[in-house]
Structure formats: C-alpha cells, structure tokens
Design a protein around this motif. Structure first.
Motif, PDB file in Angstrom:
ATOM      1  N   ILE A 117      29.262  -0.664   5.974  1.00  0.00           N
ATOM      2  CA  ILE A 117      28.748  -0.189   4.682  1.00  0.00           C
ATOM      3  C   ILE A 117      28.261   1.253   4.802  1.00  0.00           C
ATOM      4  CG2 ILE A 117      28.229  -2.458   3.750  1.00  0.00           C
ATOM      5  CD1 ILE A 117      25.264  -1.828   4.422  1.00  0.00           C
ATOM      6  N   ALA A 118      27.900   1.665   6.017  1.00  0.00           N
ATOM      7  CA  ALA A 118      27.704   3.088   6.298  1.00  0.00           C
ATOM      8  C   ALA A 118      28.829   3.519   7.232  1.00  0.00           C
ATOM      9  CB  ALA A 118      26.343   3.343   6.934  1.00  0.00           C
ATOM     10  N   GLY A 119      28.905   2.876   8.373  1.00  0.00           N
ATOM     11  CA  GLY A 119      29.953   3.197   9.345  1.00  0.00           C
ATOM     12  C   GLY A 119      29.467   4.176  10.380  1.00  0.00           C
ATOM     13  N   GLY A 120      30.191   4.199  11.487  1.00  0.00           N
ATOM     14  CA  GLY A 120      29.861   5.152  12.538  1.00  0.00           C
ATOM     15  C   GLY A 120      28.735   4.719  13.462  1.00  0.00           C
ATOM     16  N   GLY A 121      28.210   3.508  13.237  1.00  0.00           N
ATOM     17  CA  GLY A 121      27.138   3.040  14.114  1.00  0.00           C
ATOM     18  C   GLY A 121      25.926   3.941  14.014  1.00  0.00           C
ATOM     19  N   ASP A 122      25.245   4.142  15.153  1.00  0.00           N
ATOM     20  CA  ASP A 122      24.026   4.959  15.093  1.00  0.00           C
ATOM     21  C   ASP A 122      24.266   6.360  15.631  1.00  0.00           C
ATOM     22  OD1 ASP A 122      24.451   4.162  17.646  1.00  0.00           O
ATOM     23  OD2 ASP A 122      22.450   3.335  17.991  1.00  0.00           O
ATOM     24  N   ARG A 123      25.509   6.791  15.627  1.00  0.00           N
ATOM     25  CA  ARG A 123      25.804   8.133  16.118  1.00  0.00           C
ATOM     26  C   ARG A 123      25.282   9.182  15.128  1.00  0.00           C
ATOM     27  NH1 ARG A 123      31.831   7.048  18.687  1.00  0.00           N
ATOM     28  NH2 ARG A 123      31.018   5.601  20.242  1.00  0.00           N
ATOM     29  N   GLU A 124      24.410  10.019  15.622  1.00  0.00           N
ATOM     30  CA  GLU A 124      23.708  10.986  14.773  1.00  0.00           C
ATOM     31  C   GLU A 124      24.670  11.793  13.898  1.00  0.00           C
ATOM     32  OE1 GLU A 124      20.521  11.746  14.240  1.00  0.00           O
ATOM     33  OE2 GLU A 124      19.722  10.136  15.518  1.00  0.00           O
ATOM     34  N   ASP A 125      25.759  12.277  14.508  1.00  0.00           N
ATOM     35  CA  ASP A 125      26.640  13.184  13.769  1.00  0.00           C
ATOM     36  C   ASP A 125      27.736  12.448  13.006  1.00  0.00           C
ATOM     37  OD1 ASP A 125      27.755  12.321  16.159  1.00  0.00           O
ATOM     38  OD2 ASP A 125      29.083  14.053  16.286  1.00  0.00           O
ATOM     39  N   LYS A 126      27.706  11.126  13.042  1.00  0.00           N
ATOM     40  CA  LYS A 126      28.781  10.365  12.398  1.00  0.00           C
ATOM     41  C   LYS A 126      28.233   9.411  11.344  1.00  0.00           C
ATOM     42  CE  LYS A 126      31.872  12.102  15.209  1.00  0.00           C
ATOM     43  NZ  LYS A 126      32.746  13.188  14.731  1.00  0.00           N
ATOM     44  N   GLN A 127      27.103   9.761  10.767  1.00  0.00           N
ATOM     45  CA  GLN A 127      26.505   8.869   9.780  1.00  0.00           C
ATOM     46  C   GLN A 127      27.368   8.792   8.528  1.00  0.00           C
ATOM     47  OE1 GLN A 127      23.387   7.032  10.310  1.00  0.00           O
ATOM     48  NE2 GLN A 127      24.428   7.494  12.217  1.00  0.00           N
ATOM     49  N   ASP A 128      27.429   7.596   7.955  1.00  0.00           N
ATOM     50  CA  ASP A 128      28.150   7.393   6.697  1.00  0.00           C
ATOM     51  C   ASP A 128      29.639   7.698   6.827  1.00  0.00           C
ATOM     52  OD1 ASP A 128      27.812   6.383   4.156  1.00  0.00           O
ATOM     53  OD2 ASP A 128      27.688   8.344   3.219  1.00  0.00           O
ATOM     54  N   LEU A 173      31.884   1.562  -1.735  1.00  0.00           N
ATOM     55  CA  LEU A 173      30.880   1.204  -2.746  1.00  0.00           C
ATOM     56  C   LEU A 173      29.481   1.660  -2.337  1.00  0.00           C
ATOM     57  CD1 LEU A 173      32.118  -2.429  -3.513  1.00  0.00           C
ATOM     58  CD2 LEU A 173      32.304  -0.468  -5.032  1.00  0.00           C
ATOM     59  N   THR A 174      29.258   1.821  -1.044  1.00  0.00           N
ATOM     60  CA  THR A 174      27.913   2.150  -0.566  1.00  0.00           C
ATOM     61  C   THR A 174      27.848   3.556   0.014  1.00  0.00           C
ATOM     62  OG1 THR A 174      28.579   0.880   1.398  1.00  0.00           O
ATOM     63  CG2 THR A 174      27.080  -0.193  -0.127  1.00  0.00           C
ATOM     64  N   LYS A 175      28.831   4.376  -0.306  1.00  0.00           N
ATOM     65  CA  LYS A 175      28.908   5.741   0.229  1.00  0.00           C
ATOM     66  C   LYS A 175      27.644   6.527  -0.133  1.00  0.00           C
ATOM     67  CE  LYS A 175      31.297   8.951   2.340  1.00  0.00           C
ATOM     68  NZ  LYS A 175      31.629   8.795   3.765  1.00  0.00           N
ATOM     69  N   GLY A 176      27.098   7.201   0.860  1.00  0.00           N
ATOM     70  CA  GLY A 176      25.962   8.085   0.614  1.00  0.00           C
ATOM     71  C   GLY A 176      24.600   7.403   0.686  1.00  0.00           C
ATOM     72  N   LEU A 177      24.580   6.088   0.665  1.00  0.00           N
ATOM     73  CA  LEU A 177      23.278   5.407   0.598  1.00  0.00           C
ATOM     74  C   LEU A 177      22.494   5.545   1.902  1.00  0.00           C
ATOM     75  CD1 LEU A 177      24.226   2.155  -1.363  1.00  0.00           C
ATOM     76  CD2 LEU A 177      23.251   4.274  -2.237  1.00  0.00           C
ATOM     77  N   VAL A 178      23.205   5.550   3.024  1.00  0.00           N
ATOM     78  CA  VAL A 178      22.474   5.589   4.299  1.00  0.00           C
ATOM     79  C   VAL A 178      21.725   6.913   4.439  1.00  0.00           C
ATOM     80  CG1 VAL A 178      24.353   6.501   5.763  1.00  0.00           C
ATOM     81  CG2 VAL A 178      22.615   4.974   6.750  1.00  0.00           C
ATOM     82  N   GLY A 179      22.294   7.979   3.881  1.00  0.00           N
ATOM     83  CA  GLY A 179      21.625   9.274   3.961  1.00  0.00           C
ATOM     84  C   GLY A 179      20.310   9.269   3.194  1.00  0.00           C
ATOM     85  N   ASP A 180      20.280   8.550   2.099  1.00  0.00           N
ATOM     86  CA  ASP A 180      19.080   8.543   1.264  1.00  0.00           C
ATOM     87  C   ASP A 180      18.069   7.485   1.674  1.00  0.00           C
ATOM     88  OD1 ASP A 180      20.178  10.582  -0.128  1.00  0.00           O
ATOM     89  OD2 ASP A 180      20.930   9.356  -1.774  1.00  0.00           O
ATOM     90  N   PHE A 181      18.557   6.392   2.214  1.00  0.00           N
ATOM     91  CA  PHE A 181      17.635   5.283   2.460  1.00  0.00           C
ATOM     92  C   PHE A 181      17.487   4.926   3.938  1.00  0.00           C
ATOM     93  CE2 PHE A 181      19.385   4.763  -1.833  1.00  0.00           C
ATOM     94  CZ  PHE A 181      18.213   4.890  -2.564  1.00  0.00           C
TER      95      PHE A 181
END
Lengths: 342, 326
Positions: A37-48, A56-64
């Motif tokens: 739903i975000a993707g990339g695991g917990d890699r700092e430079d690969k968020q979202d 459907l959930t694009k961009g949410l991890v950056g905000d929340f």
C-alpha cells in the motif's frame, strides 16, 4: 441536451485516495494495512514506491507515516485478522485485500470473526473495520484475479457490503464505510478505475449513505438495476433503448447489504418490468435475490417475469474474445430489456 | 524429457540451452505485451537457474507447481514453447486452450501441474501431490516453487509440517528474489532466513546461490534423491534476483537501487554457466552460439505458431467448467 461539465472531476482512484486521506486527517485511529500500500519497505529513499497495487493509497505514507500506513507481508489471514483485533480494541482500520479472489486465504477472519463478534459478544464489542478489495473482469487477468464475489459476503449477517459505481460514490461510500461501526466491505471495480467520469466530486468530506440506492437515470418503461461497473453498462443500454423509443430507469444499487428493497420495489411498481444486471456468477447471486424480492413483493405489479443478466456459470476466461463474452455488456442488457418490454 | 542427473557435457549444454530459451522467451513475451497482444506478464528473467538446476533431475512424470511468475518453471520442465506462446496470446492451441493465460500455464503430460496466481496457494496442493505418490507407491517427486512473499503465508508452515510427519516426497523451493512486488524481503521476513524455518519441522533447510545453476543442480539432486528414497521433504531457499519489475509496467528502481541491480546482474546465471563451460573446455563459443541461434529460431517459430492460431470459439466459454453437469 447540453450538459454542464462537472465542477470538480476526480478519477475513481483519486476519489478513494481522497476519502482515506480525509478520514485519516479527521480521526487518528484510522490506519491502513495491506500489501504494497506504500511499497519499498522501510528504505528511506524508496518510500511510497507503489502506493498500492491500484495506486489507491498513493502519497498517504508521506503524510501519515509508517505507523499508520502499514505494508504487510503476504499474509492475508494474518493482517485481516489483525484488522479485526485492532478494530475491536480502539482503532478504525482499513484493510486492503488486493483482489477479492484472495478472500479464501482469510475467509475465517472475515466470516467467523469480523462478521460475528459483535453479535456473539452480546453487542458489547464493535468491529469498525473497512475491507476494500479489487473486483471485476475485463482486464485480461484470468480466473483468479477477475471475480466480484460480493454475493458471498452478503450471505453473512454482520457484514455490510457496498459497491461504488463512479468517483462520487467511491468517495462517499469509502468515508461512510470508515465511519461505520460495523465491518464494511467496499468492492472497487478495476474497470471503473480506467474510465473518465463527468461527475462532480466535492472537496469536502461527505458520506453516501450505506443501504441507499440511487436513481442514476429516471425512466418509465423498464427498471435496469446496476451494481458497480454494471451501472455504467445499464446507463449505456438505457441510452440505446431511449434511441429505440423505450424509457429505461437505471437504479444504481450501491449497497448490497443492507439493500434498498424499498427503492427497487418503488421503481418496479412504476415501470412494471425489471432487468437486474450483475457481474457476479449467476447462482445465488444478487440478481437472483432481487428477482425473488420482486416476485414475492411486487408480483401483482409485474407485466413480465423479472430478468437476470449475469455472466455464465463459468470461471472468467483469459482469452480476450471469451472474456468479452463473459462480462455483461450493453448489448446483452438491451436484448434482455427488449425481451421484457415486448 | 530424459533426466540430466549426471553432471557432464550433455547436462551442461542442456542447462545452457534451457536457460537461454527461458530468457529469449521472456524477452519475446515482453515484446508481445508491449504490442498489446497480452496484458501484462510477470517476467522470470534473472531466475532461470533455479528451476533448471532442479528440473535436470526430474522425469516427465514428476510434478512441478508454479506461481504467477512461472514461465521458467514450465520451460525447464519441458513444456512446449509454441503452446506456451499461444496460451499467452489467448489462442485455442495454447497449453490451456486460452482459458488460463500467462499466470496459469499447465501441461499434465509434462508434469507441469499448473502455475497459480494466488500467493502460497500452490504449496498445500503440491503436498497433496507428494501424498498421492506415496499412497500409490511410486517414486515420483513433487516440486513446488514459491517466492519470499509466499513464505509469510500460513499454508507453507502447515504444508511443511504435514510433509514432514508423513515423510512426503516434496521439494519446497523458495525463489527468494528479494522482493514481494515492491516490498523488500528483509522488511517482511522475521529472522532474515526462510531456510532456517525448516528446523522447526525437522526437515533439511538449505540456502543456496540461486544464480549458480551448478549449485542448484547439486542441491536439487540431493533433495530429489532424498524424496525418491522416501526420506521426506526438503526446504530449499534459492537466493536469486528478478531483473525486471513485478509485472512489467512497474519500474523496479522505484524501490531498489541501481547498485543492487548491478551486483546481481554481474552474477548473472547464464554468464556464470557460459564461463564455466568455456573455461573448462566442455564446449567452444561457436557451440554456444549455435545453441543461442537455435533458441532464437524456436522462439520465432513459437510466435509464428501463436499468431497463426485461432482464438477459441465462442462456445468454448462454457466447455470444461465440469466434466458432467446435468
């Protein structure tokens, strides 16, 4: 007829995304779980990296952040069950079941826990869980990634089931589902995600009431009942029927459990004929259910037997020409409507 | 298919041909998808060595069960590439008569018991295939491929337990290609190892370099022999790498680095085997080149066959739902 352009057009995907975002802003107990739903695991430079398989959930991890937007292992039984537990203990989780055909992996959690806990525990525990899931044929994805299956879930007391038909209802039903104190399954048809709709989607948060249908087009000669994608099919068929001199009313069902029996009966009492267009398998389908409803409660009004339009009793084929035969389309609906109009 | 269970020149060249055929098939499949003849496919490029090293030990009547990413399993098991390509294009002459497509290729005559689109779903089925061999008293072996993503599904654990207590002839082969869609392995797999989990079920768990077909061959040989002897299952974790995105349209650089890709691509399985063959004098560059050309010609023929084949008849929509239904 000149139609005004919608003031604020969103795609289906943007509408769902906005609904989740607004609810997460409003209520900090809302979290989202699912695969990629975000993707990339917990890699700092690969968020979202993905933002969900259907974005459907694009961009949410950056905000929340990852505390509230949680990528899971491919463990549907685990994370859907965890959604039930989280819902029972103070959160309002949204769980993404990528395709509804995967429900078998986690069926126990949905049918024995999510659906029954409130009742079994004497009404003392709520499960405010939203499950959103991808449905629908027409994308060349073959038998395990193309089903709708909503009728299975409506069978279970305790579950609510809604099927949006455009970006407006997608946003409003998603918000209503998240705010609801019962488990709600939102079935998002993938074909609708690729269509441009000229409907206005208000910026502020709003609910489309669960349990209510909508008259998508008024008419007098025959009622066409649509569910999600088939509402669009019904509207296309209604235009064609109109050209042939028949006035079709299109009832967009939107909610399958609870179902708006009253609106169906009212429409049928007016038009005296009904065609139910359902993308689920024919046996024990919503179309069958509505057909029974109408036969039982509006028999005296009917000028013709209720007509069901479903795919055939066969899995979804991969080959393009066969798949095109499988999904109900404008022509099959027009043919069925003419059948009851004659 | 005859087995290639002895390490010699023939086996090496068979493995080379198989891996090159897989790669060229996948490259062509991508072109077909780009041309709109199929809608998306999961490429196995980079992972060719895993099924090749294991299938070298398998007979036609041994079974393989695959995943959404399974073209390489099929080719290594000897499935006809003409019929595979036809299936990808949804044609009546395809392995599945156009009903299954890229994610579900099956050919029972070659022991390919189907690719499966639901992650982990094939694992208990493969366990049942092993049970069948045992109950029928044959020495057939069942091999199930799955990814690092599937290792988090409960059915893997239930299946390893069953296969262990019943001593079933099953190879649980995890292709750890580091990513479940976009999600890295280390983000979702506790303990950092899948093969270690075998210990809990009292079966051998082996981690192997999946980019080395020679190592795959050796580990596969041991596990197949153990299964045939009736000594039970093995869990193999093959460390491999998917060169392309999850399904083609996604850019893998969105979730991984170029350095990482280069690291794995430098250790490419075909490159490594080529060096081994040449350096040890098993064959010359000309010999390998003629195998390359043969593979390309076979792919071209597969495309021709698929293109010229008809789509299924409309009536086929309702065939094969059941055997009888009245």
């Amino acid at each position: 007829m000149v139609q005004a352009q919608a003031v604020r057009q969103l795609s289906y995907i943007q509408a769902v995304n906005e609904a989740i975002r607004q609810e997460m802003e409003r209520d900090e107990t809302v979290i989202v779980m699912g695969e990629d739903i975000a993707g990339g695991g917990d890699r700092e430079d690969k968020q979202d990296a993905w933002g969900g398989p259907m974005r459907l959930t694009k961009g949410l991890v950056g905000d929340f952040g990852r505390q509230r937007i949680r990528d899971t292992p491919i463990s549907e039984a685990g994370f859907v069950g965890a959604g039930v537990g989280a819902a029972a203990s103070g959160l309002r989780p949204v769980v993404d079941l990528m395709y509804v055909s995967f429900f078998g992996v986690c069926a126990d959690q949905i049918t024995n826990n999510a659906a029954k806990i409130h009742y079994m525990f004497g009404g003392k525990v709520n499960i405010p869980l939203t499950i959103m899931t991808g449905i629908g044929a027409g994308t060349g994805s073959a038998a395990q990634h193309s089903e709708t299956l909503y009728s299975i879930f409506t069978h279970f007391p305790g579950l609510k089931c809604v099927v949006p038909s455009d970006p407006y209802t997608a946003k409003g039903l998603m918000i209503a589902a998240i705010r609801d104190n019962d488990p709600v399954i939102v079935f998002n048809n993938r074909q609708l995600m690729g269509i441009r709709f000229d409907v206005d989607v208000p910026e502020e948060a709003y609910e489309v009431e669960i349990g209510k249908s909508n008259i998508a087009k008024e008419g007098t000669d025959v009622t066409l009942v649509g569910i999600g994608y088939t509402t669009k099919v019904c509207l296309d068929a209604a235009a064609e029927l109109e050209a042939q001199g028949h006035s079709a009313e299109v009832l967009d069902l939107l909610s399958l459990s609870p179902m708006d029996d009253e609106a169906i009966l009212e429409s049928v009492q007016k038009t005296r004929k009904i065609v139910i267009v359902d993308e689920d398998y024919p046996r024990c389908s919503i179309a069958s259910d509505i057909s029974a409803l109408v036969a039982e409660q509006a028999f005296d009004y009917l000028d013709a037997p209720p007509r069901r339009v479903n795919p055939p009793h066969a899995p979804v084929p991969y080959s393009r020409p066969l798949e095109a035969l499988w999904v109900p389309n404008k022509d099959t609906v027009v043919e069925a409507a003419l059948g009851v109009l004659e | 298919m005859t087995t290639h269970s002895t390490m010699n020149k023939d086996t090496l060249l068979w493995m080379y041909s198989t891996m090159v055929t897989i790669r060229r098939f996948e490259e062509q499949s991508r072109r077909e998808a780009d041309a709109g003849k199929l809608r998306g496919m999961h490429s196995s490029i980079g992972q060719e060595a895993v099924p090749t090293g294991i299938s070298a030990h398998l007979r036609d009547n041994d079974f393989v069960l695959g995943t959404h990413r399974s073209h390489h399993h099929c080719i290594a098991k000897g499935v006809d590439i003409n019929e595979m390509m036809a299936e990808l294009l949804g044609k009546a002459t395809g392995t599945n008569s156009g009903k299954g497509g890229t994610m579900h290729i099956a050919d029972i005559n070659k022991g390919m018991l189907g690719a499966n689109g639901v992650v982990g779903s094939n694992i208990p089925v493969a366990t049942g295939v092993g049970l069948s061999a045992k109950v029928r008293g044959t020495d057939q072996v069942s091999v199930v491929f799955f990814g690092d993503g599937a290792s988090s599904q409960g059915v893997l654990h239930e299946s390893m337990n069953l296969a262990s207590i019943w001593k079933l002839p099953v190879l649980f082969v995890c292709e750890n290609n580091r990513y479940a869609e976009s999600t890295p392995f280390e983000f979702t797999v506790a303990g950092g190892s899948i093969s270690n989990r075998a210990a809990g079920y009292d079966i051998p768990g082996v981690s192997v370099d999946g980019q080395s077909v020679l190592e795959m061959f050796e580990v596969g040989g041991e596990a197949v022999a153990r299964a045939r002897r009736g000594d039970g299952p093995t869990l193999i974790e093959a460390q491999t790498y998917r060169y392309h995105g999850h399904f083609g349209a996604d850019d893998p650089l969105g979730y991984r680095s170029e350095e990482e890709q280069e690291y794995y691509m430098d250790r490419d399985c075909i490159k490594q085997l080529t060096a081994h063959i040449i350096e040890n004098g098993f064959a010359g560059e000309d010999d390998l080149q003629s195998l390359d050309e043969k593979a390309l010609a076979a792919i071209a023929e597969a495309v021709r066959f698929a293109d010229e084949s008809p789509f299924p008849d409309d009536a086929d929509l309702m065939t094969d739902v059941y055997n009888t239904y009245a």
